[in-house]
Design a protein around this motif. Structure first.
Motif, PDB file in Angstrom:
ATOM      1  N   SER A  86       5.675  -4.802   8.181  1.00  0.00           N
ATOM      2  CA  SER A  86       5.770  -3.727   6.754  1.00  0.00           C
ATOM      3  C   SER A  86       4.125  -4.117   5.853  1.00  0.00           C
ATOM      4  O   SER A  86       3.719  -3.558   4.857  1.00  0.00           O
ATOM      5  CB  SER A  86       6.277  -4.053   5.481  1.00  0.00           C
ATOM      6  N   THR A  87       3.253  -5.012   6.454  1.00  0.00           N
ATOM      7  CA  THR A  87       1.790  -5.209   5.721  1.00  0.00           C
ATOM      8  C   THR A  87       0.638  -5.836   7.090  1.00  0.00           C
ATOM      9  O   THR A  87       1.689  -6.485   7.537  1.00  0.00           O
ATOM     10  CB  THR A  87       1.867  -5.534   4.754  1.00  0.00           C
TER      11      THR A  87
ATOM     12  N   GLU B 255      -2.992  -7.888   7.247  1.00  0.00           N
ATOM     13  CA  GLU B 255      -4.288  -7.463   6.476  1.00  0.00           C
ATOM     14  C   GLU B 255      -4.834  -8.926   7.238  1.00  0.00           C
ATOM     15  O   GLU B 255      -4.944 -10.214   7.724  1.00  0.00           O
ATOM     16  CB  GLU B 255      -3.814  -8.380   5.681  1.00  0.00           C
TER      17      GLU B 255
ATOM     18  N   ASN C  93       5.422  -6.037   0.680  1.00  0.00           N
ATOM     19  CA  ASN C  93       5.269  -4.442   0.394  1.00  0.00           C
ATOM     20  C   ASN C  93       3.570  -5.315   0.459  1.00  0.00           C
ATOM     21  O   ASN C  93       2.937  -4.419   1.072  1.00  0.00           O
ATOM     22  CB  ASN C  93       4.966  -4.445  -0.723  1.00  0.00           C
ATOM     23  N   LYS C  94       2.584  -6.560   0.505  1.00  0.00           N
ATOM     24  CA  LYS C  94       1.457  -6.157  -0.114  1.00  0.00           C
ATOM     25  C   LYS C  94       1.208  -7.907   0.682  1.00  0.00           C
ATOM     26  O   LYS C  94       1.776  -8.544   0.188  1.00  0.00           O
ATOM     27  CB  LYS C  94       0.776  -5.513  -0.629  1.00  0.00           C
TER      28      LYS C  94
ATOM     29  N   SER D 182       1.381  -2.224  -5.227  1.00  0.00           N
ATOM     30  CA  SER D 182      -0.010  -3.138  -4.687  1.00  0.00           C
ATOM     31  C   SER D 182      -0.324  -3.605  -5.387  1.00  0.00           C
ATOM     32  O   SER D 182       0.140  -4.403  -6.341  1.00  0.00           O
ATOM     33  CB  SER D 182      -1.035  -2.161  -5.362  1.00  0.00           C
TER      34      SER D 182
ATOM     35  N   ASP E 200      -2.317   5.920  -0.118  1.00  0.00           N
ATOM     36  CA  ASP E 200      -3.009   4.574  -0.192  1.00  0.00           C
ATOM     37  C   ASP E 200      -5.212   4.904  -0.638  1.00  0.00           C
ATOM     38  O   ASP E 200      -5.020   5.861  -0.183  1.00  0.00           O
ATOM     39  CB  ASP E 200      -3.214   4.140   1.522  1.00  0.00           C
TER      40      ASP E 200
ATOM     41  N   GLU F 104      -1.506   4.157   5.459  1.00  0.00           N
ATOM     42  CA  GLU F 104      -2.369   3.759   4.942  1.00  0.00           C
ATOM     43  C   GLU F 104      -4.310   3.425   5.738  1.00  0.00           C
ATOM     44  O   GLU F 104      -3.730   4.551   6.836  1.00  0.00           O
ATOM     45  CB  GLU F 104      -2.296   1.888   5.012  1.00  0.00           C
TER      46      GLU F 104
ATOM     47  N   HIS G  56       0.697   0.680   8.690  1.00  0.00           N
ATOM     48  CA  HIS G  56       0.182   0.362   8.633  1.00  0.00           C
ATOM     49  C   HIS G  56      -1.464  -0.788   9.728  1.00  0.00           C
ATOM     50  O   HIS G  56      -0.388  -1.106  10.864  1.00  0.00           O
ATOM     51  CB  HIS G  56       0.599  -1.131   8.601  1.00  0.00           C
TER      52      HIS G  56
END
Length: 443
Positions: free
Chosen positions: A28-29, A31, A93-94, A178, A286, A343, A417
């Protein structure tokens, strides 16, 4: 980019067997941290998996760039709100990294209601030779202690520990969409459908509400907040996007409550393109500042737009992601795909942008050469060192051998993502429950 945009080699892929994949395995995310040495993913099961980049060895010069699992931990658990009879999902979520200040790493992770600050640290030594404890850790009778020992540190197998340092809860009535770390690294913000809160990293029981768009009468609600982000260099500025396709730039120096924006970005609608679905597809999913802080990139259902902070009336660049779906909006509405939130990401130099599409396709747009390419993240081309071939979608008429028809696209396979290494051409792409990592072709 220095190399051809379409000559990307697979670097690594982390595949979970589809036959055993559950809803909880869906990523789901994604980074990268500020150096690109670590890559974190969150999934619907509330887990965070961190991958670490391998160090280059003399024997295998080209192996640098491969990412291996560094740490896995359960960030959030499912909860139940008894007052509202509401189940709170554990889905991450993030994730947002904080810049590294010492040997440990820190990251923020959030589900729908609670933000947590995690410390990820290494331990390769353990203390031995306590006076008041025996080797098993049990307390000894002080009367039996006849000698005084100095505890020593002994080497042990490397252990990576993840510990929650702060829990920021009970501040959001609606679902958090966010989180964004401020450039002062002392504060961060969390945004839900109607409000944005500002937090200090040291204070967990209090946040400041800086945006509140909730009307007195909920029947008058016309838009919701969809994404928010701080400016990369100016700690007083942030943007947030709405379901109406607008972007607001706010300055916290102007007032404590930023209900009045300092800039308002909106593109006038083309009357010829007006349809029943216009409002749905114009919703921004996004928003991202460029690394330079000069531009804002937004993603709606069909396009990616780049805005100059100095020009509010229209974007300076618009890229069609999958315009061939315009004729399919009715069926996409019926199967709920039209509400998918894609995104978008910049590369390290802000010259290329990337976003996802359906059928496990993802798109790249070179802002300088105006070239674009469609690539596919799939098991078929996930062999290490395999070169990705550009894909083309046939809209109508005769289909070529290497093209795929719009009607045969798989809408259950979607890339929502993505992440781009902060300084190198390495990308991470989440395709449902699989993570793919690609890098530029290495000769």
């Amino acid at each position: 980019m220095e190399e051809d945009i379409d000559t990307r080699k697979i670097n690594n892929s982390f595949l979970r067997d589809h036959s055993y994949a559950t809803e909880a395995d869906i990523i789901s995310t994604v980074e990268f941290n500020h150096t690109g040495e670590l890559l974190a993913t969150g999934d619907k099961g509330g887990r965070v998996v961190i991958f670490q980049r391998e160090q280059e060895s003399k024997n295998q010069v080209h192996r640098r760039g491969e990412y291996n699992v560094y740490s896995t931990f359960q960030s959030h658990e499912p909860e139940f709100d008894y007052l509202k009879s509401l189940e709170i999902e554990e889905k991450i979520n993030k994730i947002r990294w904080l810049p590294q200040q010492n040997a440990a790493y820190f990251l923020l992770s959030t589900n729908d209601k609670t933000v947590k600050l995690w410390k990820v640290s290494e331990r390769d030594k353990r203390p031995e030779g306590y006076n008041l404890k025996d080797e098993e850790g049990r307390l000894r009778d002080p009367a039996t202690i006849t000698t005084l020992r100095v505890p020593v540190l002994r080497p042990m197998d490397l252990m990576v520990e993840a510990t929650p340092r702060r829990v920021f809860a009970n501040a959001h009535t609606y679902h958090i969409n966010s989180i964004s770390v401020n450039s002062d690294y002392e504060t961060y913000m969390s945004a839900d459908d109607l409000r944005i809160n500002l937090w200090n990293f040291e204070i967990t029981n209090q946040s400041f509400n800086i945006v509140d768009i909730k009307p007195a009468n909920m029947e008058e609600l016309t838009e919701v907040i969809t994404a928010a982000e701080f400016h990369p260099h100016h700690c007083n500025s942030f943007v947030y996007s709405s379901s109406k396709g607008t972007i607001r730039l706010c300055d916290m120096r102007a007032s404590a409550l930023c209900d009045r924006h300092s800039k308002f970005f909106e593109e006038p609608e083309d009357p010829s393109n007006r349809s029943f679905f216009s409002e749905i597809i114009s919703s921004i999913s996004d928003v991202k500042f460029s690394h330079s802080g000069r531009y804002i990139m937004t993603r709606d259902y069909l396009t990616v737009k780049v805005w100059d902070l100095n020009m509010e009336n229209r974007p300076i660049e618009t890229y069609q992601v999958h315009d061939y779906l315009r004729s399919k909006l009715c069926s996409l509405y019926e199967n709920d795909c039209i509400f998918d939130k894609f995104e978008c990401v910049w590369n390290g130099s802000d010259s290329v942008i990337m976003t996802g599409s359906y059928n496990n396709f993802f798109r790249m747009f070179d802002r300088n050469t105006k070239r674009d390419v469609t690539l596919e993240a799939s098991r078929e081309n996930s062999k290490p060192r395999a070169i990705l071939k550009p894909r083309k979608v046939c809209v109508g008429g005769k289909r070529r051998k290497d093209e795929i028809s719009v009607d045969s696209l798989d809408f259950s396979k979607k890339i929502l993502h993505t992440a781009w290494h902060p300084s190198e051409n390495i990308i991470a792409v989440a395709a449902t429950n699989n993570l793919y990592i690609f890098q530029d072709k290495v000769n």
